[in-house]
Design a protein around this motif. Structure first.
Motif, short mmCIF file in Angstrom:
data_model
loop_
_atom_site.label_atom_id
_atom_site.label_comp_id
_atom_site.label_asym_id
_atom_site.label_seq_id
_atom_site.Cartn_x
_atom_site.Cartn_y
_atom_site.Cartn_z
N SER A 198 21.90 5.39 -10.70
CA SER A 198 20.71 6.01 -10.12
C SER A 198 19.63 4.98 -9.80
O SER A 198 19.05 4.99 -8.71
N LEU A 199 19.38 4.08 -10.74
CA LEU A 199 18.35 3.07 -10.53
C LEU A 199 18.71 2.11 -9.40
O LEU A 199 17.84 1.71 -8.60
N GLU A 200 19.98 1.70 -9.33
CA GLU A 200 20.38 0.77 -8.28
C GLU A 200 20.30 1.42 -6.91
O GLU A 200 20.07 0.75 -5.90
N ALA A 201 20.48 2.72 -6.85
CA ALA A 201 20.31 3.45 -5.59
C ALA A 201 18.86 3.39 -5.12
O ALA A 201 18.56 3.47 -3.93
N GLU A 202 17.93 3.23 -6.08
CA GLU A 202 16.50 3.12 -5.75
C GLU A 202 16.08 1.68 -5.48
O GLU A 202 14.92 1.42 -5.16
N GLY A 203 17.00 0.72 -5.67
CA GLY A 203 16.69 -0.67 -5.39
C GLY A 203 16.60 -1.58 -6.59
O GLY A 203 16.38 -2.78 -6.46
N ALA A 230 10.06 -1.44 7.37
CA ALA A 230 9.00 -2.40 7.73
C ALA A 230 8.03 -2.59 6.57
O ALA A 230 8.45 -2.77 5.43
N THR A 231 6.72 -2.51 6.82
CA THR A 231 5.75 -2.78 5.76
C THR A 231 5.70 -1.69 4.71
O THR A 231 5.06 -1.86 3.67
N ALA A 232 6.36 -0.55 4.93
CA ALA A 232 6.43 0.51 3.93
C ALA A 232 7.66 0.39 3.04
O ALA A 232 7.92 1.26 2.20
N ALA A 233 8.42 -0.66 3.23
CA ALA A 233 9.68 -0.82 2.48
C ALA A 233 9.41 -1.04 0.99
O ALA A 233 8.38 -1.61 0.59
N ARG A 234 10.35 -0.60 0.18
CA ARG A 234 10.29 -0.89 -1.24
C ARG A 234 10.69 -2.36 -1.45
O ARG A 234 11.50 -2.91 -0.71
N VAL A 235 10.07 -2.97 -2.46
CA VAL A 235 10.38 -4.37 -2.76
C VAL A 235 10.84 -4.49 -4.21
O VAL A 235 10.45 -3.69 -5.07
N ARG A 236 11.66 -5.47 -4.45
CA ARG A 236 12.13 -5.78 -5.79
C ARG A 236 11.54 -7.14 -6.19
O ARG A 236 11.72 -8.13 -5.47
N VAL A 237 10.87 -7.17 -7.30
CA VAL A 237 10.27 -8.40 -7.82
C VAL A 237 11.05 -8.87 -9.04
O VAL A 237 11.28 -8.09 -9.97
N LEU A 238 11.47 -10.12 -9.02
CA LEU A 238 12.14 -10.74 -10.17
C LEU A 238 11.25 -11.84 -10.72
O LEU A 238 10.78 -12.70 -9.96
N VAL A 289 12.75 -7.70 -0.11
CA VAL A 289 12.59 -6.42 0.57
C VAL A 289 13.92 -5.68 0.49
O VAL A 289 14.97 -6.22 0.87
N ILE A 290 13.89 -4.43 0.00
CA ILE A 290 15.13 -3.70 -0.24
C ILE A 290 15.67 -3.08 1.04
O ILE A 290 16.87 -3.15 1.32
N ASP A 291 14.80 -2.48 1.84
CA ASP A 291 15.24 -1.86 3.09
C ASP A 291 14.30 -2.26 4.21
O ASP A 291 13.22 -1.68 4.37
N GLY A 292 14.70 -3.27 4.96
CA GLY A 292 13.85 -3.81 6.02
C GLY A 292 13.53 -2.81 7.12
O GLY A 292 12.56 -2.98 7.86
N LYS A 293 14.32 -1.75 7.24
CA LYS A 293 14.09 -0.76 8.30
C LYS A 293 12.76 -0.04 8.12
O LYS A 293 12.21 0.51 9.07
#
Length: 531
Positions: A369-374, A478-486, A472-476
């Motif tokens: 479930s979590l990986e589906a969210e990014g 654009a600026t509203a995309a979810r991001v993953r920070v490590l 950036v998880i889903d570039g489609k």
């Protein structure tokens, strides 16, 4: 040349490695690397060219203070200049001034270089080789002769390339090293070249020096050793001119483990991962994660079938025991990792967990479930450990962020842009408010959060961020995309990685920062309880 090893290793990190792009050694760096190589137990350290720069001269002046136990230092230089008597050649005098028992002399084996680079006739080049070696021998030095561009020379003018080898042997060289200087030779050509030389000078000790321009340096080195060479050169991490040299961190385990050929003192091989990392750190370079044997991915397993297979029979998906080279097995947790990998990682918290345990089943579903969210935990061990604790009911928040605010200013004048953060934290029934200024919003938030918490947890003063990555998880979107920070954090003794995901980069960073701090606090508290 009799040796206590089946294969003698010469490390040229301090000479050929220093020619790699971006590699700059101070004198102290060179001394520290020599110490690390000696601890590993290589036979020879090619320490530089004292005739080329003051830094190498200073290194050789200070080298006796190292008191090396395993390795011997070599000074490196070329054959005499054309038309100059060896005794009058300044760079040969510098080689002698280094006061090493052994010197490495390189000379030309490729007629192209003789005619177009040195611009001397072929006979003069042979005289340069013979006279230089004879001079060094007369001065009491052991001589290793590097036949530069040998395999290219052999391909273009077979007889002349061999003539340079015969000249070096007749002049008294103690070892002849066949060099693939351009790194373009293929294993078959290397093996054939070694065999040609063995016929020419039977019983004479030969070495191999390969570059990696075709990605074949290790393969060529192994082929040369199988064909009869008894000496191999390279750099421990693999960096060097252009695409680098034979990576000894990968070659040595191949020789010791796979080919049963000794090249290090007994018991030293398990230190190769640690010492390779030390040399890389001094050189200010990163070891490739997928570097054989010593890389962080070398024994990582992600696929569920692989993890399950490893736990049942190690040999099913690992070619050696990671401990043999001082590395560790790593099970990556992900949606495709399977329950075996999850259970193995969860055992760090609870040793009784199995792949059929309810917690393992629940974690498996939660990961999907979590990986589906990014979210991605394979590079965020600390965040995954906190996830396991929550599922086990062994997680109690040590603090809570009640509110926070981050602002950035971008003045139009000469004043530099800066960011400010304000944080309100709750620790049990106590409240603390703190603010900080930073070079960016995440830096400011990190500063404010740790400042607020240090009243309660002073050990956080030692924590700092080592690395910060955003994906950036889903570039489609654009600026509203979810991001993953490590985030990679350290307290000076160990490092750990955490992850955060959000459509807001500051909030994703906040999640990763909170995990980082909680992981540190829990680890310290448990260590205190168990001591």
């Amino acid at each position: 040349m009799k040796s206590k090893f089946d294969i003698e290793i010469l490390d040229t990190t301090l000479r050929d490695g220093a020619q790699g792009e971006g590699i700059v050694f101070s004198v102290q760096d060179k001394l520290d690397i020599a110490q690390a190589l000696d601890e590993l137990g290589v036979a020879w350290i090619e320490a530089g060219n004292p005739g080329s720069n003051p830094k190498d001269l200073e290194f050789f002046r200070l080298a006796p203070s190292l008191k090396l136990k395993n390795a011997k230092l070599c000074a490196f230089g070329s054959t005499r200049k054309k038309g100059v008597n060896p005794s009058a050649d300044s760079q040969l005098r510098s080689l002698l001034g280094a006061e090493t028992e052994t010197v490495v002399i390189f000379g030309k084996s490729w007629d192209l270089h003789v005619k177009e680079i040195l611009r001397v006739d072929l006979q003069e080049n042979l005289s340069m080789i013979a006279e230089t070696i004879a001079y060094m021998k007369a001065e009491g030095r052991r001589v290793f002769y590097d036949a530069e561009h040998f395999f290219d020379g052999l391909a273009d003018n077979h007889d002349y390339a061999l003539a340079t080898i015969k000249t070096a042997a007749d002049a008294g060289a103690d070892l002849i090293v066949l060099c693939d200087t351009n790194g373009g030779a293929f294993p078959g050509a290397v093996a054939a070249g070694v065999k040609d030389v063995k016929k020419l000078v039977p019983g004479f000790p030969l070495g191999i020096h390969a570059h990696n321009d075709s990605g074949l340096a290790i393969a060529n080195t192994i082929c040369a050793l199988q064909a009869g060479c008894v000496h191999a050169q390279g750099t421990l991490v693999g960096f060097g001119e252009r695409c680098g040299n034979t990576a000894l961190a990968a070659l040595i385990p191949n020789l010791e483990i796979k080919m049963k050929l000794s090249c290090l003192p007994e018991g030293n091989l398990p230190r190769i991962s640690e010492l390779t990392r030390r040399v890389a750190e001094i050189a200010n370079v990163s070891i490739s994660d997928d570097m054989p044997y010593v890389g962080s991915h070398a024994f990582s397993h992600k696929a569920g079938m692989h993890a399950d297979g490893i736990l049942k029979a190690r040999r099913s998906f690992e070619h050696i025991d990671p401990a043999a080279v001082g590395n560790e097995r790593n099970f990556l947790v992900s949606e495709i990792g399977g329950r075996s990998a999850i259970a193995e990682r969860a055992k760090i918290i609870e040793s009784t967990i199995t792949k059929e345990h309810p917690v393992t089943v629940a974690l498996s579903e939660k990961l999907k479930s979590l990986e589906a969210e990014g979210w991605a935990f394979e590079g965020a061990d600390a965040s995954f450990e906190l996830l396991v604790r929550r599922e086990l009911g062994r997680y109690k928040p040590l603090f809570r962020i009640a509110a926070y605010r981050v602002m950035s200013e971008h003045p139009t004048g000469e004043t530099l842009a800066c960011s400010h953060a304000w944080v309100k934290v709750l620790v049990e029934d106590k409240c603390e408010i703190a603010a900080a200024e930073g070079e960016g919003p995440v830096n400011a938030l990190d500063g404010a959060l740790r400042r607020a918490l240090m009243r309660f947890y002073p050990m956080l003063s030692k924590v700092r961020l080592e690395d910060y990555k955003v994906r950036v998880i889903d570039g489609k979107e654009a600026t509203a995309a979810r991001v993953r920070v490590l985030i990679q954090s350290t307290d000076g003794k160990r490092s750990w990685n955490t992850v955060g995901v959000s459509a807001d980069i500051i909030d994703a960073s906040r999640a990763a920062l909170v995990d980082s701090i909680e992981y540190k606090l829990i680890a310290d508290l448990e260590l205190k309880e168990n001591s």
